[in-house]
Design an enzyme around this catalytic site. Structure first.
Site, PDB file in Angstrom:
ATOM      1  N   ARG A 122       0.813  -1.236  -0.086  1.00  0.00           N
ATOM      2  CA  ARG A 122       0.151   0.018   0.017  1.00  0.00           C
ATOM      3  C   ARG A 122       0.739   1.123   0.056  1.00  0.00           C
ATOM      4  O   ARG A 122       0.351   2.128   0.364  1.00  0.00           O
ATOM      5  CB  ARG A 122      -0.919   0.094   1.191  1.00  0.00           C
ATOM      6  N   LYS A 144       2.628  11.269 -11.133  1.00  0.00           N
ATOM      7  CA  LYS A 144       1.864  10.591 -11.876  1.00  0.00           C
ATOM      8  C   LYS A 144       2.522   9.309 -12.294  1.00  0.00           C
ATOM      9  O   LYS A 144       3.559   9.243 -12.943  1.00  0.00           O
ATOM     10  CB  LYS A 144       1.483  11.435 -13.088  1.00  0.00           C
ATOM     11  N   GLU A 186       8.383  17.276 -25.407  1.00  0.00           N
ATOM     12  CA  GLU A 186       7.537  17.869 -23.800  1.00  0.00           C
ATOM     13  C   GLU A 186       8.236  19.141 -23.601  1.00  0.00           C
ATOM     14  O   GLU A 186       7.478  19.963 -22.865  1.00  0.00           O
ATOM     15  CB  GLU A 186       7.761  17.052 -22.785  1.00  0.00           C
ATOM     16  N   LYS A 227       6.809  22.724 -14.328  1.00  0.00           N
ATOM     17  CA  LYS A 227       5.778  21.815 -13.788  1.00  0.00           C
ATOM     18  C   LYS A 227       5.695  21.656 -12.294  1.00  0.00           C
ATOM     19  O   LYS A 227       4.815  21.372 -11.809  1.00  0.00           O
ATOM     20  CB  LYS A 227       6.502  20.333 -14.322  1.00  0.00           C
ATOM     21  N   GLU A 237      -4.721  17.169 -10.301  1.00  0.00           N
ATOM     22  CA  GLU A 237      -5.182  17.347 -11.482  1.00  0.00           C
ATOM     23  C   GLU A 237      -6.730  17.632 -11.553  1.00  0.00           C
ATOM     24  O   GLU A 237      -7.629  17.305 -12.502  1.00  0.00           O
ATOM     25  CB  GLU A 237      -4.979  16.304 -12.567  1.00  0.00           C
ATOM     26  N   ARG A 241      -3.553  21.773 -13.134  1.00  0.00           N
ATOM     27  CA  ARG A 241      -2.567  20.851 -13.770  1.00  0.00           C
ATOM     28  C   ARG A 241      -2.901  20.197 -15.015  1.00  0.00           C
ATOM     29  O   ARG A 241      -2.402  19.605 -15.776  1.00  0.00           O
ATOM     30  CB  ARG A 241      -2.350  19.510 -12.552  1.00  0.00           C
ATOM     31  N   ASN A 245      -1.561  18.818 -19.820  1.00  0.00           N
ATOM     32  CA  ASN A 245      -2.125  17.947 -21.057  1.00  0.00           C
ATOM     33  C   ASN A 245      -1.885  18.544 -22.437  1.00  0.00           C
ATOM     34  O   ASN A 245      -2.576  17.943 -23.212  1.00  0.00           O
ATOM     35  CB  ASN A 245      -3.278  17.345 -20.697  1.00  0.00           C
ATOM     36  N   HIS A 248      -1.938  16.457 -25.608  1.00  0.00           N
ATOM     37  CA  HIS A 248      -1.890  15.355 -25.352  1.00  0.00           C
ATOM     38  C   HIS A 248      -3.386  14.445 -25.577  1.00  0.00           C
ATOM     39  O   HIS A 248      -3.256  13.335 -25.963  1.00  0.00           O
ATOM     40  CB  HIS A 248      -1.512  15.075 -23.753  1.00  0.00           C
ATOM     41  N   HIS A 252      -2.049  11.383 -27.499  1.00  0.00           N
ATOM     42  CA  HIS A 252      -2.184  10.221 -27.096  1.00  0.00           C
ATOM     43  C   HIS A 252      -3.180   9.399 -27.997  1.00  0.00           C
ATOM     44  O   HIS A 252      -2.747   8.052 -28.224  1.00  0.00           O
ATOM     45  CB  HIS A 252      -2.995  10.234 -25.810  1.00  0.00           C
ATOM     46  N   HIS A 264       6.691   9.192 -27.816  1.00  0.00           N
ATOM     47  CA  HIS A 264       5.407  10.131 -26.976  1.00  0.00           C
ATOM     48  C   HIS A 264       5.675  11.636 -27.399  1.00  0.00           C
ATOM     49  O   HIS A 264       4.779  12.161 -27.495  1.00  0.00           O
ATOM     50  CB  HIS A 264       5.698   9.893 -25.502  1.00  0.00           C
TER      51      HIS A 264
END
Length: 357
Positions: A122, A144, A186, A227, A237, A241, A245, A248, A252, A264
């Site tokens: 956990r 993330k 990026e 960032k 997010e 945040r 994206n 993206h 994506h 990517h």
């Protein structure tokens, strides 16, 4: 060395950027996690280059090192099956909640090992040691973590902040030229998002491995700072945040539709240019801003669009994790250095894709 402090509600930590930091990793890790047991997890391309050096540094600092865990390199292995094998290996090492996992590698490694750390017992500590430009400027910072599903990219994940990020820009000397170029996508995205001066610098002098240490360290640190400011304000997010994206939503879809054969950063670059062109057509963005974006992307040898059919892209966009009911949150450039999140329905998104192409 540059030190950027990231302060999030769940965990504060530092990002260290500079050349030669791998040899300091043991001492830096001990300062953060104490005298504990470490397990280096890496992939088959990076482990032969740097894993022994990292483990030597950990041992020299008085840390115990568990048997190394290595998995097959490549986005195609960023799966639940690989994640399961990493978790089995951590259990075989008998790691406890007091121990720490070292994620050594690029974005795939950071995403998967970060998720494994979030799930194992956990949650145990993870130190991110990015070795690609993409991982240094983006995926290693912000917590993330994820793996892919056949339906799309990063659909299974968790927010799990690292305890430390150590970005040794000297490791970029072993990155293949095409992968380095891809990672610049990026960097350009961050510049469009929040640093117009950086975009102009990148247009005038595209990033290169030929001047590796000092300029790259500066660019990486500036990207991490951008960032950091976003993540510190919105860790989960819920608002700001989402602007990270940028490029993206379409990017994506391009990446998944190519069966992850396209990098990517290249897909983000294509998505960025497409949404910029569409924003011009919709009156959201001035033409000169879109032209600056395309010029910078092209200067780095990255794609400015995609020939994939609109229907193909829409099939993947419909499964994007940014979808909310019948709508999708799309980040659009308003000007270079400023973007907004707009909620659009799928019909409007289809129109944006068509305009972008």
């Amino acid at each position: 060395m540059r030190r950027i402090h990231v302060d999030t509600p769940s965990r504060p930590y530092d990002v260290l950027v500079g050349a030669g930091l791998l040899d300091e990793l043991g001492q830096r890790a001990r300062e953060v996690v104490g005298q504990t047991r470490c397990c280096v997890v890496s992939e088959t391309n990076v482990a032969p280059l740097y894993a022994e050096r990292v483990e030597t540094s950990l041992l020299a600092a008085g840390l115990e090192v568990a048997p190394r865990v290595t998995f097959a390199a490549g986005e195609e292995h960023k799966t639940l099956a690989t994640l399961g094998s990493i978790l089995d290996a951590l259990a075989a090492c008998e790691l406890t909640r007091d121990d720490v996992v070292i994620a050594l590698g690029g974005g795939v490694t950071g995403d998967m090992v970060g998720l494994a750390a979030a799930l194992y017992l956990r949650g145990i500590s993870v130190i991110q040691v990015p070795t690609s430009l993409l991982a240094m400027v983006d995926s290693s910072v912000g917590g993330k973590t994820a793996v892919d599903l056949p339906a799309g990219k990063n659909l299974v994940g968790a927010f799990w902040q690292p305890s430390l990020v150590v970005a040794d820009v000297a490791t970029l000397s072993t990155v293949p030229a095409d992968l380095f170029r891809d990672s610049c996508g990026e960097v350009i995205k961050h510049a469009v998002l929040a640093d117009a001066a950086l975009l102009d610098e990148l247009c005038e002098q595209p990033l290169s491995l030929e001047r590796a240490d000092e300029r790259l360290a500066d660019v990486v640190a500036r990207n991490v700072t951008i960032k950091r400011d976003v993540v510190s304000a919105d860790e989960r997010e819920r608002g700001l945040r989402q602007t990270l994206n940028l490029g993206h939503t379409i990017g994506h879809a391009i990446e998944a539709a190519s069966d992850f054969s396209l990098g990517h950063g290249s897909c983000v670059s294509a998505g960025l240019c497409m949404v910029a062109r569409a924003s011009v057509e919709r009156g959201w963005c001035p033409p000169e801003a879109a032209a600056r974006i395309e010029r910078c992307v092209a200067a780095h040898g990255l794609p400015t669009g995609s020939d994939l059919p609109v229907e193909t892209l829409m099939d993947y966009v419909a499964h994007d994790k940014k979808r909310h009911g019948d709508g999708v949150n799309v980040v659009v450039p308003i000007e270079v250095g400023r973007c907004e999140v707009r909620r659009v329905d799928l019909d409007e998104l289809r129109r944006l894709v068509e305009l972008g192409r």
